[in-house]
Scaffold this motif. Structure first.
Motif, PDB file in Angstrom:
ATOM      1  N   HIS A  28     -21.030  18.991 -37.087  1.00  0.00           N
ATOM      2  CA  HIS A  28     -20.074  18.685 -36.140  1.00  0.00           C
ATOM      3  C   HIS A  28     -19.751  19.805 -35.045  1.00  0.00           C
ATOM      4  O   HIS A  28     -18.655  20.167 -35.023  1.00  0.00           O
ATOM      5  CB  HIS A  28     -18.702  18.510 -37.078  1.00  0.00           C
ATOM      6  CG  HIS A  28     -18.953  17.488 -38.174  1.00  0.00           C
ATOM      7  ND1 HIS A  28     -18.959  16.158 -37.765  1.00  0.00           N
ATOM      8  CD2 HIS A  28     -19.050  17.635 -39.524  1.00  0.00           C
ATOM      9  CE1 HIS A  28     -19.205  15.413 -39.141  1.00  0.00           C
ATOM     10  NE2 HIS A  28     -19.398  16.294 -39.989  1.00  0.00           N
ATOM     11  N   ASP A  29     -20.782  20.167 -34.483  1.00  0.00           N
ATOM     12  CA  ASP A  29     -20.746  21.343 -33.403  1.00  0.00           C
ATOM     13  C   ASP A  29     -21.142  20.759 -32.099  1.00  0.00           C
ATOM     14  O   ASP A  29     -21.315  21.772 -31.331  1.00  0.00           O
ATOM     15  CB  ASP A  29     -21.575  22.441 -34.095  1.00  0.00           C
ATOM     16  CG  ASP A  29     -23.048  22.069 -34.208  1.00  0.00           C
ATOM     17  OD1 ASP A  29     -23.233  20.819 -34.046  1.00  0.00           O
ATOM     18  OD2 ASP A  29     -23.940  22.896 -34.512  1.00  0.00           O
ATOM     19  N   ILE A  36     -21.484  11.010 -37.894  1.00  0.00           N
ATOM     20  CA  ILE A  36     -21.313  11.504 -36.457  1.00  0.00           C
ATOM     21  C   ILE A  36     -20.049  11.076 -36.067  1.00  0.00           C
ATOM     22  O   ILE A  36     -19.647   9.994 -36.040  1.00  0.00           O
ATOM     23  CB  ILE A  36     -22.272  11.014 -35.579  1.00  0.00           C
ATOM     24  CG1 ILE A  36     -23.980  11.473 -36.268  1.00  0.00           C
ATOM     25  CG2 ILE A  36     -22.356  11.691 -34.421  1.00  0.00           C
ATOM     26  CD1 ILE A  36     -25.038  10.770 -35.422  1.00  0.00           C
ATOM     27  N   ASP A  37     -19.239  11.872 -35.630  1.00  0.00           N
ATOM     28  CA  ASP A  37     -17.863  11.633 -35.013  1.00  0.00           C
ATOM     29  C   ASP A  37     -17.864  12.140 -33.581  1.00  0.00           C
ATOM     30  O   ASP A  37     -16.647  12.256 -33.241  1.00  0.00           O
ATOM     31  CB  ASP A  37     -16.931  12.355 -35.781  1.00  0.00           C
ATOM     32  CG  ASP A  37     -17.293  13.803 -35.852  1.00  0.00           C
ATOM     33  OD1 ASP A  37     -17.993  14.474 -35.425  1.00  0.00           O
ATOM     34  OD2 ASP A  37     -16.328  14.588 -36.758  1.00  0.00           O
TER      35      ASP A  37
END
Length: 329
Positions: free
Chosen positions: A151-152, A250-251
């Protein structure tokens, strides 16, 4: 501070090579090599991290010996955007670990470490404020795992991938189109690790191209620059990065692109209708959460390696439009 908005139609491009420290399969020290391309005299504060597919290396994004119109990196730079194309572990000028432990988790971790280098100014001296990770084929599976695990990144671009591959074509292609690297005249110098494979001479045209939309010059250049892939690694990418819904983790916004004539991921044997962006999205949307705001694109007449077809400009233009509209970069 330099604006995040890309410069319009930059006229000159500068590219440079960088080597970065990352973790190897068992945590040992390793390195990843990559090429930064950006507009001359312009300092974009956003960047695309480009991750190639199996039996490729970073030159998928900037293929030598062909017209510059095929270069994703140079085209993006001329339009004011920065890209960093890496040689994944085991390929190109990056560290070549043993093939067996080269699993998707290892590849995703190394890309996470590259993202951190991009954000802290280790590439080109710029601490990039926005990073979008872009994958092709096997690289798309790795990209999906990276984004879903760490999440980067600010956005994800997947190309040459759907969640319903043509298993019969992939199986036949692997059986007839691949061979151990130590048997290959071009790549035997890489060593005798029996689980690193590459494509057999002449196989790339059928596997990766729709020849009505491709040039022999490009296919030949592709053959001369081909690389290796870890078979265990490719297997874990296929299962955990592509078939299973890793993408559901995936956000951030996702853009997914394929060629209409990709024999590995589109058509009857793939159980995917890639005839239009709308039909592709309807089939792929269940594999993403709402935060992904999934958008899709299909490149007419193109095969698997859509960035290397005659009309690849359409794919690049669509990617740029998405980057601008969705992420302001």
């Amino acid at each position: 501070m330099t604006s995040l908005t890309p410069a319009a139609h930059a006229s000159a491009v500068e590219c440079s090579l960088t080597t970065l420290p990352v973790s190897g399969p068992t945590g040992e020290a390793a390195t990843v090599s990559g090429q930064l391309c950006k507009p001359t005299g312009v300092n974009p504060r956003s960047i695309q991290l480009l991750v190639h597919g199996g039996t490729y290396n970073r030159v998928y994004w900037d293929l030598p010996g062909v017209p510059e119109s095929y270069s994703y990196q140079r085209n993006m730079a001329r339009e004011g955007r920065a890209t960093f194309a890496v040689d994944r572990l085991g390929t190109g000028a990056s560290t070549h670990p043993m093939s067996l432990p080269m699993l998707i988790s290892v590849e995703a971790r190394s890309m996470h470490e590259v993202v951190q280098h991009l954000r802290t100014g280790r590439v080109g001296g710029t601490a990039y404020e926005k990073v979008v990770i872009v994958g092709h084929s096997v690289g798309s599976g790795i990209v999906a795992m990276e984004a879903a695990t760490y999440h980067d990144v600010d956005g994800v671009v997947l190309s040459g991938m759907t969640h319903m591959p043509a298993v019969p074509v992939l199986t036949l292609g692997a059986a007839l189109g691949l061979q151990p690297v130590f048997l290959d005249d071009l790549l035997a110098k890489l060593g005798s690790d029996p689980l690193y494979f590459t494509t057999r001479p002449g196989a790339r045209a059928g596997l990766f191209y729709a020849m009505d939309d491709a040039e022999e010059l490009v296919v030949n250049a592709d053959e001369l620059t081909k690389d290796q892939v870890s078979v265990p690694g490719m297997g874990t990418v296929a299962v955990f990065g592509i078939v299973l819904p890793t993408t559901y983790g995936i956000d951030v916004p996702v853009f997914q692109a394929v060629g209409t004539d990709d024999v590995l991921f589109c058509g009857l044997l793939a159980l995917r209708d890639c005839s239009s962006a709308a039909s592709l999205r309807a089939q792929e949307a269940p594999y993403y959460r709402p935060e992904a705001q999934l958008e899709t694109y299909v490149l007419p007449g193109a095969g698997h390696s859509l960035a290397l077809h005659r009309n690849a400009g359409g794919y690049r233009d669509a990617t740029r439009a998405w980057l601008s509209a969705k992420l302001g970069m």
